[in-house]
Design a protein around this motif. Sequence first.
Motif, PDB file in Angstrom:
ATOM      1  N   GLU A  45       0.859  -1.191   0.000  1.00 40.59           N
ATOM      2  CA  GLU A  45       0.000   0.000   0.000  1.00 40.59           C
ATOM      3  C   GLU A  45       0.896   1.243   0.000  1.00 40.59           C
ATOM      4  OE1 GLU A  45      -3.122   0.179  -0.508  1.00 40.59           O
ATOM      5  OE2 GLU A  45      -3.386   2.320  -0.095  1.00 40.59           O
ATOM      6  N   ALA A  46       1.922   1.214   0.843  1.00 42.44           N
ATOM      7  CA  ALA A  46       2.882   2.339   0.880  1.00 42.44           C
ATOM      8  C   ALA A  46       3.635   2.425  -0.450  1.00 42.44           C
ATOM      9  CB  ALA A  46       3.860   2.143   2.034  1.00 42.44           C
ATOM     10  N   THR A  47       4.021   1.294  -0.978  1.00 45.56           N
ATOM     11  CA  THR A  47       4.805   1.245  -2.212  1.00 45.56           C
ATOM     12  C   THR A  47       4.057   1.922  -3.361  1.00 45.56           C
ATOM     13  OG1 THR A  47       5.748  -0.856  -1.487  1.00 45.56           O
ATOM     14  CG2 THR A  47       5.940  -0.347  -3.837  1.00 45.56           C
ATOM     15  N   ARG A  48       2.770   1.632  -3.489  1.00 43.57           N
ATOM     16  CA  ARG A  48       2.054   2.089  -4.676  1.00 43.57           C
ATOM     17  C   ARG A  48       1.723   3.575  -4.669  1.00 43.57           C
ATOM     18  NH1 ARG A  48      -4.194   0.173  -4.817  1.00 43.57           N
ATOM     19  NH2 ARG A  48      -4.692   0.436  -2.625  1.00 43.57           N
ATOM     20  N   TRP A  49       1.936   4.253  -3.505  1.00 42.32           N
ATOM     21  CA  TRP A  49       1.662   5.685  -3.443  1.00 42.32           C
ATOM     22  C   TRP A  49       2.865   6.536  -3.830  1.00 42.32           C
ATOM     23  CZ3 TRP A  49      -2.814   7.742  -4.051  1.00 42.32           C
ATOM     24  CH2 TRP A  49      -3.939   6.971  -3.752  1.00 42.32           C
ATOM     25  N   GLY A 117      12.770   3.025  -8.111  1.00 42.54           N
ATOM     26  CA  GLY A 117      13.538   3.416  -6.923  1.00 42.54           C
ATOM     27  C   GLY A 117      12.685   4.176  -5.917  1.00 42.54           C
ATOM     28  N   LEU A 118      11.825   5.068  -6.424  1.00 39.59           N
ATOM     29  CA  LEU A 118      10.941   5.811  -5.510  1.00 39.59           C
ATOM     30  C   LEU A 118       9.991   4.850  -4.792  1.00 39.59           C
ATOM     31  CD1 LEU A 118       9.893   8.955  -7.593  1.00 39.59           C
ATOM     32  CD2 LEU A 118      11.549   8.849  -5.735  1.00 39.59           C
ATOM     33  N   ALA A 119       9.462   3.903  -5.548  1.00 44.23           N
ATOM     34  CA  ALA A 119       8.521   2.932  -4.969  1.00 44.23           C
ATOM     35  C   ALA A 119       9.223   2.080  -3.903  1.00 44.23           C
ATOM     36  CB  ALA A 119       7.935   2.046  -6.070  1.00 44.23           C
ATOM     37  N   VAL A 120      10.446   1.672  -4.206  1.00 44.01           N
ATOM     38  CA  VAL A 120      11.187   0.862  -3.226  1.00 44.01           C
ATOM     39  C   VAL A 120      11.552   1.727  -2.010  1.00 44.01           C
ATOM     40  CG1 VAL A 120      13.234  -0.571  -2.814  1.00 44.01           C
ATOM     41  CG2 VAL A 120      12.002  -0.773  -4.978  1.00 44.01           C
ATOM     42  N   GLY A 121      11.754   3.026  -2.238  1.00 41.04           N
ATOM     43  CA  GLY A 121      11.992   3.946  -1.120  1.00 41.04           C
ATOM     44  C   GLY A 121      10.797   3.967  -0.181  1.00 41.04           C
ATOM     45  N   ALA A 127       8.419  -0.443   5.670  1.00 39.38           N
ATOM     46  CA  ALA A 127       8.961  -1.631   6.335  1.00 39.38           C
ATOM     47  C   ALA A 127       9.644  -1.225   7.642  1.00 39.38           C
ATOM     48  CB  ALA A 127       9.941  -2.352   5.418  1.00 39.38           C
ATOM     49  N   THR A 128      10.428  -0.156   7.592  1.00 37.66           N
ATOM     50  CA  THR A 128      11.142   0.296   8.796  1.00 37.66           C
ATOM     51  C   THR A 128      10.150   0.669   9.890  1.00 37.66           C
ATOM     52  OG1 THR A 128      12.829   1.194   7.324  1.00 37.66           O
ATOM     53  CG2 THR A 128      13.002   1.795   9.632  1.00 37.66           C
ATOM     54  N   ALA A 129       9.074   1.371   9.492  1.00 40.72           N
ATOM     55  CA  ALA A 129       8.063   1.783  10.479  1.00 40.72           C
ATOM     56  C   ALA A 129       7.420   0.558  11.130  1.00 40.72           C
ATOM     57  CB  ALA A 129       7.008   2.648   9.810  1.00 40.72           C
ATOM     58  N   MET A 130       7.438  -0.557  10.415  1.00 38.78           N
ATOM     59  CA  MET A 130       6.834  -1.788  10.939  1.00 38.78           C
ATOM     60  C   MET A 130       7.859  -2.684  11.635  1.00 38.78           C
ATOM     61  SD  MET A 130       4.520  -2.465   7.533  1.00 38.78           S
ATOM     62  CE  MET A 130       3.954  -4.115   7.934  1.00 38.78           C
ATOM     63  N   GLY A 131       9.072  -2.167  11.809  1.00 39.15           N
ATOM     64  CA  GLY A 131      10.119  -2.944  12.485  1.00 39.15           C
ATOM     65  C   GLY A 131      10.784  -3.969  11.575  1.00 39.15           C
ATOM     66  N   LEU A 132      10.585  -3.799  10.264  1.00 40.35           N
ATOM     67  CA  LEU A 132      11.153  -4.746   9.287  1.00 40.35           C
ATOM     68  C   LEU A 132      12.317  -4.095   8.537  1.00 40.35           C
ATOM     69  CD1 LEU A 132       7.742  -5.984   7.907  1.00 40.35           C
ATOM     70  CD2 LEU A 132       9.385  -7.385   9.158  1.00 40.35           C
ATOM     71  N   TYR A 133      13.087  -4.919   7.855  1.00 40.78           N
ATOM     72  CA  TYR A 133      14.263  -4.427   7.129  1.00 40.78           C
ATOM     73  C   TYR A 133      14.260  -4.955   5.700  1.00 40.78           C
ATOM     74  CZ  TYR A 133      15.964  -2.708  11.532  1.00 40.78           C
ATOM     75  OH  TYR A 133      16.079  -1.999  12.697  1.00 40.78           O
ATOM     76  N   LEU A 134      14.780  -4.112   4.795  1.00 36.36           N
ATOM     77  CA  LEU A 134      14.946  -4.510   3.381  1.00 36.36           C
ATOM     78  C   LEU A 134      16.427  -4.531   3.068  1.00 36.36           C
ATOM     79  CD1 LEU A 134      12.809  -2.148   1.102  1.00 36.36           C
ATOM     80  CD2 LEU A 134      12.089  -4.289   2.088  1.00 36.36           C
ATOM     81  N   HIS A 135      16.821  -5.392   2.163  1.00 36.49           N
ATOM     82  CA  HIS A 135      18.172  -5.288   1.596  1.00 36.49           C
ATOM     83  C   HIS A 135      18.042  -5.467   0.087  1.00 36.49           C
ATOM     84  CE1 HIS A 135      22.718  -6.009   2.357  1.00 36.49           C
ATOM     85  NE2 HIS A 135      22.533  -5.524   1.140  1.00 36.49           N
ATOM     86  N   GLN A 136      18.349  -4.395  -0.630  1.00 34.05           N
ATOM     87  CA  GLN A 136      18.263  -4.427  -2.092  1.00 34.05           C
ATOM     88  C   GLN A 136      19.547  -4.997  -2.674  1.00 34.05           C
ATOM     89  OE1 GLN A 136      16.727  -0.486  -3.557  1.00 34.05           O
ATOM     90  NE2 GLN A 136      16.726  -0.060  -1.368  1.00 34.05           N
ATOM     91  N   MET A 137      19.413  -5.633  -3.822  1.00 34.23           N
ATOM     92  CA  MET A 137      20.571  -6.263  -4.453  1.00 34.23           C
ATOM     93  C   MET A 137      20.642  -5.982  -5.953  1.00 34.23           C
ATOM     94  SD  MET A 137      20.116  -9.986  -2.750  1.00 34.23           S
ATOM     95  CE  MET A 137      18.478  -9.715  -2.099  1.00 34.23           C
ATOM     96  N   ALA A 138      21.797  -5.446  -6.374  1.00 29.49           N
ATOM     97  CA  ALA A 138      22.078  -5.354  -7.796  1.00 29.49           C
ATOM     98  C   ALA A 138      22.790  -6.639  -8.242  1.00 29.49           C
ATOM     99  CB  ALA A 138      22.961  -4.142  -8.082  1.00 29.49           C
ATOM    100  N   GLY A 139      23.332  -7.353  -7.272  1.00 32.38           N
ATOM    101  CA  GLY A 139      24.059  -8.590  -7.546  1.00 32.38           C
ATOM    102  C   GLY A 139      23.113  -9.734  -7.862  1.00 32.38           C
ATOM    103  N   ILE A 140      22.621  -9.710  -9.082  1.00 32.65           N
ATOM    104  CA  ILE A 140      21.657 -10.719  -9.540  1.00 32.65           C
ATOM    105  C   ILE A 140      22.026 -11.126 -10.969  1.00 32.65           C
ATOM    106  CG2 ILE A 140      19.720  -9.944  -8.107  1.00 32.65           C
ATOM    107  CD1 ILE A 140      18.735  -8.241 -10.435  1.00 32.65           C
TER     108      ILE A 140
END
Length: 205
Positions: A45-49, A117-121, A127-140
């Motif tokens: 929901e946050a992502t799509r805004w 990038g904005l959406a992932v931001g 996620a942070t507000a919910m106590g969760l963490y993301l780790h993005q990867m270009a190494g794919i």
Amino acid sequence: MSQAYIKAEEINLGQEQLSLLKERKSTVAFSDEPINTTQLEQIFEATRWAASCFNEQPWRFIVATKENETLYKKVLNGINPHNQNWAKNAPVLMIAIAKKTFSMNGAENKHSWHDVGLAVGNMSAQATAMGLYLHQMAGIVKENIQQDFEISEDFEVVSAIALGYKLPIEEVPEDLKARESKERTRKEFSEFIYNVDWEKSTFKP
Ligand SMILES: Cc1cc2nc3c(=O)[nH]c(=O)nc-3n(C[C@H](O)[C@H](O)[C@H](O)COP(=O)(O)O)c2cc1C
């Protein structure tokens, strides 16, 4: 040129909401605690805004939870072994994808990656507000992902993202401990804000 980095702890953003942005961190110490559907819904929901060029919303996400073993393995396969080493512990793995053209006229959307990038931001802040963490990867291995998921020509794989809770430092596996506790740094304002001459900053907050 030597860089005068500021330690994350020394940055005082002043406002409570913004302290979330400093709390965000690309952890390598994911706990296996699962993420449920409601949490994922809140995150998307946050992502799509997020804002996007001509409101194209060019972001697409493949989302695999660990419960869906086949899909999770398929996403993990598209990630470099170096990243797999820690990403395999995350309860959710995602692939972020950009639609390369505008739907209204088929013209190239030169800002599609920017908007992903904005959406992932947004995703990251939520996620942070919910106590969760993301780790993005270009190494794919983009070509593999593109092929394995039969992603059509009009779309381009941007990155992979691991999502989950973070382990307390005392529970982090030995091989990841040093990396997880590494100091986080940022450039000084004078290194990236210019107001008179290019690369000669006189910016004072
Ligand atoms: C687009 C992008 C690609 C990244 N690729 C990788 C990667 O392949 N492997 C990795 O370990 N970290 C990766 N990172 C994480 C960065 O190294 C990390 O954001 C940076 O060191 C700053 O640390 P912080 O996010 O904890 O503030 C990536 C981050 C972004 C935004």
